[in-house]
Design a protein around this motif. Sequence first.
Motif, mmCIF file in Angstrom:
data_model
loop_
_atom_site.group_PDB
_atom_site.id
_atom_site.type_symbol
_atom_site.label_atom_id
_atom_site.label_comp_id
_atom_site.label_asym_id
_atom_site.label_seq_id
_atom_site.Cartn_x
_atom_site.Cartn_y
_atom_site.Cartn_z
ATOM 1 N N MET A 178 -4.706 8.637 25.768
ATOM 2 C CA MET A 178 -3.416 9.063 25.225
ATOM 3 C C MET A 178 -3.474 9.082 23.700
ATOM 4 S SD MET A 178 -1.739 9.735 27.922
ATOM 5 C CE MET A 178 -0.064 9.989 27.334
ATOM 6 N N SER A 179 -3.133 10.253 23.141
ATOM 7 C CA SER A 179 -3.182 10.421 21.694
ATOM 8 C C SER A 179 -2.082 11.372 21.231
ATOM 9 C CB SER A 179 -4.565 10.955 21.295
ATOM 10 O OG SER A 179 -4.750 10.872 19.904
ATOM 11 N N PRO A 180 -0.836 11.171 21.709
ATOM 12 C CA PRO A 180 0.239 12.109 21.372
ATOM 13 C C PRO A 180 0.514 12.116 19.878
ATOM 14 C CG PRO A 180 1.138 10.136 22.401
ATOM 15 C CD PRO A 180 -0.351 10.046 22.537
ATOM 16 N N SER A 181 0.641 13.303 19.324
ATOM 17 C CA SER A 181 0.727 13.441 17.864
ATOM 18 C C SER A 181 1.884 12.653 17.272
ATOM 19 C CB SER A 181 0.832 14.914 17.479
ATOM 20 O OG SER A 181 1.956 15.523 18.091
ATOM 21 N N ASP A 182 3.028 12.591 17.951
ATOM 22 C CA ASP A 182 4.192 11.916 17.381
ATOM 23 C C ASP A 182 3.967 10.418 17.174
ATOM 24 O OD1 ASP A 182 5.698 14.169 17.127
ATOM 25 O OD2 ASP A 182 6.892 13.860 18.936
ATOM 26 N N PHE A 183 3.006 9.855 17.887
ATOM 27 C CA PHE A 183 2.750 8.418 17.805
ATOM 28 C C PHE A 183 1.353 8.067 17.298
ATOM 29 C CE2 PHE A 183 6.035 8.962 20.997
ATOM 30 C CZ PHE A 183 6.958 7.985 20.651
ATOM 31 N N MET A 184 0.414 9.021 17.350
ATOM 32 C CA MET A 184 -0.985 8.689 17.111
ATOM 33 C C MET A 184 -1.652 9.520 16.022
ATOM 34 S SD MET A 184 -2.136 6.179 18.995
ATOM 35 C CE MET A 184 -0.816 5.090 19.537
ATOM 36 N N TYR A 185 -0.897 10.377 15.333
ATOM 37 C CA TYR A 185 -1.504 11.180 14.268
ATOM 38 C C TYR A 185 -1.292 10.465 12.930
ATOM 39 C CZ TYR A 185 -3.099 15.290 16.816
ATOM 40 O OH TYR A 185 -3.808 16.140 17.633
ATOM 41 N N LEU A 186 -2.349 9.866 12.459
ATOM 42 C CA LEU A 186 -2.258 9.046 11.256
ATOM 43 C C LEU A 186 -2.245 9.871 9.972
ATOM 44 C CD1 LEU A 186 -4.580 6.072 12.256
ATOM 45 C CD2 LEU A 186 -2.137 6.368 12.643
ATOM 46 N N ASP A 187 -2.344 11.201 10.096
ATOM 47 C CA ASP A 187 -2.147 12.047 8.922
ATOM 48 C C ASP A 187 -0.666 12.358 8.717
ATOM 49 O OD1 ASP A 187 -2.992 13.401 11.409
ATOM 50 O OD2 ASP A 187 -2.340 15.219 10.392
ATOM 51 N N PHE A 188 0.189 11.966 9.668
ATOM 52 C CA PHE A 188 1.629 12.105 9.471
ATOM 53 C C PHE A 188 2.088 11.090 8.414
ATOM 54 C CE2 PHE A 188 3.168 13.987 13.793
ATOM 55 C CZ PHE A 188 2.273 15.025 13.655
ATOM 56 N N PRO A 189 3.066 11.467 7.587
ATOM 57 C CA PRO A 189 3.532 10.526 6.560
ATOM 58 C C PRO A 189 4.173 9.286 7.185
ATOM 59 C CG PRO A 189 4.947 12.474 6.660
ATOM 60 C CD PRO A 189 3.762 12.764 7.516
ATOM 61 N N GLN A 190 4.118 8.194 6.425
ATOM 62 C CA GLN A 190 4.591 6.907 6.926
ATOM 63 C C GLN A 190 6.042 6.624 6.561
ATOM 64 O OE1 GLN A 190 1.260 3.877 6.473
ATOM 65 N NE2 GLN A 190 0.425 5.596 5.335
ATOM 66 N N GLY A 191 6.619 7.497 5.767
ATOM 67 C CA GLY A 191 7.994 7.315 5.340
ATOM 68 C C GLY A 191 8.564 8.626 4.844
ATOM 69 N N GLU A 192 9.668 8.537 4.131
ATOM 70 C CA GLU A 192 10.336 9.739 3.643
ATOM 71 C C GLU A 192 9.452 10.482 2.638
ATOM 72 O OE1 GLU A 192 14.877 9.161 3.357
ATOM 73 O OE2 GLU A 192 14.015 7.195 2.915
ATOM 74 N N ALA A 193 9.521 11.803 2.694
ATOM 75 C CA ALA A 193 8.590 12.654 1.948
ATOM 76 C C ALA A 193 8.566 12.346 0.465
ATOM 77 C CB ALA A 193 8.934 14.124 2.185
ATOM 78 N N HIS A 194 9.717 12.050 -0.141
ATOM 79 C CA HIS A 194 9.747 11.853 -1.593
ATOM 80 C C HIS A 194 9.089 10.533 -2.010
ATOM 81 C CE1 HIS A 194 13.384 9.822 -0.140
ATOM 82 N NE2 HIS A 194 13.356 9.080 -1.232
ATOM 83 N N LEU A 195 8.761 9.683 -1.055
ATOM 84 C CA LEU A 195 8.096 8.415 -1.364
ATOM 85 C C LEU A 195 6.642 8.396 -0.922
ATOM 86 C CD1 LEU A 195 10.913 5.912 -0.307
ATOM 87 C CD2 LEU A 195 10.376 6.713 -2.612
ATOM 88 N N GLU A 196 6.154 9.513 -0.345
ATOM 89 C CA GLU A 196 4.820 9.543 0.253
ATOM 90 C C GLU A 196 3.955 10.634 -0.365
ATOM 91 O OE1 GLU A 196 3.531 7.448 2.575
ATOM 92 O OE2 GLU A 196 5.368 6.289 2.425
ATOM 93 N N PRO A 197 2.620 10.513 -0.236
ATOM 94 C CA PRO A 197 1.745 11.607 -0.667
ATOM 95 C C PRO A 197 2.045 12.874 0.132
ATOM 96 C CG PRO A 197 0.476 9.608 -0.201
ATOM 97 C CD PRO A 197 1.865 9.364 0.296
ATOM 98 N N TYR A 198 1.615 14.011 -0.403
ATOM 99 C CA TYR A 198 1.845 15.288 0.266
ATOM 100 C C TYR A 198 1.250 15.268 1.675
ATOM 101 C CZ TYR A 198 1.818 20.218 1.445
ATOM 102 O OH TYR A 198 2.016 21.414 2.091
ATOM 103 N N ALA A 199 1.992 15.794 2.633
ATOM 104 C CA ALA A 199 1.521 15.915 4.002
ATOM 105 C C ALA A 199 1.869 17.302 4.517
ATOM 106 C CB ALA A 199 2.136 14.842 4.892
ATOM 107 N N HIS A 200 1.157 17.744 5.547
ATOM 108 C CA HIS A 200 1.348 19.089 6.072
ATOM 109 C C HIS A 200 2.552 19.179 7.012
ATOM 110 C CE1 HIS A 200 -0.118 18.181 10.194
ATOM 111 N NE2 HIS A 200 -0.795 17.252 9.562
#
Length: 613
Positions: free
Chosen positions: A416-438
Amino acid sequence: MKIIVVMFALIVFFAKDAIGNRDTLNTIIPKPLYFKSVPGNFKINSHTVIYIEPGKGDIKAVGNQLLDKIYDITGLRLQLIEKVVSSGSNSIRLMTAGVTDSLGIEGYKLISDRNSITITGESAHCIFYGMQSLVQLMNNSTVKSVVPAVEIYDKPRFEWRGLMLDVGRYFYSVEFIKKMIDRMAMYKMNTFHWHLTEDQGWRIEIKKYPELTAKGAWRSETQYIRGPIGIDKHPHGGYYTQEQIKEVVKYAQSKFITIIPEIEMPGHSLAALSVFPDLSCTGGPFKIPGQWRVEKDVYCAGNEKTFQFLEDVLTEVTALFPGSVIHIGGDECPKDRWKACPKCQARIHEEGLKDEHELQSYFIKRIEKFLLTKQKNIIGWDEILEGGLAPNAMVMSWRGIKGGIEAAKQQHEVVMSPSDFMYLDFPQGEAHLEPYAHTRRILPIQKLYAYEPVPEELESADHKYIKGVQGNVWTEHIHSPEAVEYMVFPRITALAEVSWTHPSLKDWKGFSRRLEYELANYDRMGIHYAKSHYNVWFAADVDTVSAIAHVNLEAYSYEPEIRYTLDGTEPTVNSVLYIKPFEIKLPITVKAATFRGNKRIGSINTRSFAIIE
């Protein structure tokens, strides 16, 4: 056998009890099955001896790693002796005798008291995991040479505890790969998925086809943000020689980590097609793209040369990786070229296939049949279900959980590797506080920690097909080792606990407390980790008629000390301490941050509440 069953029942009973007060000294991640703190401690000194059973080279190798760890932590260089000792003061014993069968092939027992430390397991593999727990206890002790007296019985929930790194889109050095393997081992993870080929780069030397790396490993540009202006025109590339591959595989084996190579097919193959355009449906020519998109040009499924090429490649790949599984991709394969390709359409007709989805199934099944001759099974992304699943294929479910459920119901093994829970390239918080993400999809550490890999929709008889979980790091916009570390740490700790710890023992507050010890270790190790879980989240119920708002502040950290301001100034240690939701009159700007002692530990987050006419 009765004794074993009783022992296991006791372990489960006490593991539940360990959630209470006796768990307060547990600093281990992932949380053990059973942890009990007892009075006293063991003090390591220059006269402490590590004993191992004679003639067991694999356990001696673990013992030597423990020697190095103790030296790194305490500065003490201990002695290792091959001798069976039933007891002894001032000793650390690594043993296979007296193993509790119920702990299985990866479980261990760790007992420490005033006189000694004993780690017991069925094999060196098990003892290695016990060593990781011992190392955490030392690292997290106020005095590093003092180990608290504990009783630990432990084993993993899942057999596949994985992390994937995409080196196809961005190349990372052998040195960095080894660092990631070291850090996986800290948390008893056992599977490193090495994404070696992509549209944007071919990263593994194939001696029969040297052009693959001479040309296919390099591109002229790289997209760092979306849009035409976000292009870095500097060339990028790199690849691993077969000797380097062997070096990394051997290194991973010493940490009891299996490397799963991924050779993408039929899609995500433009780097190879740029070198061998005759393997495509159109004949090219092709350029290795520097931008991130799903490319329409894929391997031609009607061309026999395609299968000869892939069999040649996989022959060399299987010789390099001793694990039993090869990842063959199978995802995001557009069918546009196949629909217009005379060779592909002829293949569909000759094989009696219904459509291009069944053509992809034919492609995957044919590759599986070849790999079985090499004693390898295949795993692929959940698109390999389309058109019919290959007989022995494992499925990696990434587009949610539906693919995993479908595969398990067909009695196929699933990771099991569902993107919503297991994609570590997703930002960890709100966009204005995080590095650029796709993506704007957010994966805070608490959300990952809360994930349950066995879907409720599955019948209990099918639970056994869920073999584990895996976190994935796709590197479209992650272009440095520091950036990888930021995205992986500390979320890897939550991933490890999801994959190792029984769900009845999971406890967010206890985990967040134990995480604080790990972050202190990251500081000592120089890991560039994210502190996003310290950032404040706003939730507000706005009454536009009365022009008031009820505001709730929250942070995903252990007992956060949140302070805020309402006058536009930045919060300090002297600002108002958040205790409960509060009411504000609009318009107003709220600024908030978390603190510990006299220091701000999170970024300042801001919300402006306005009256909208």
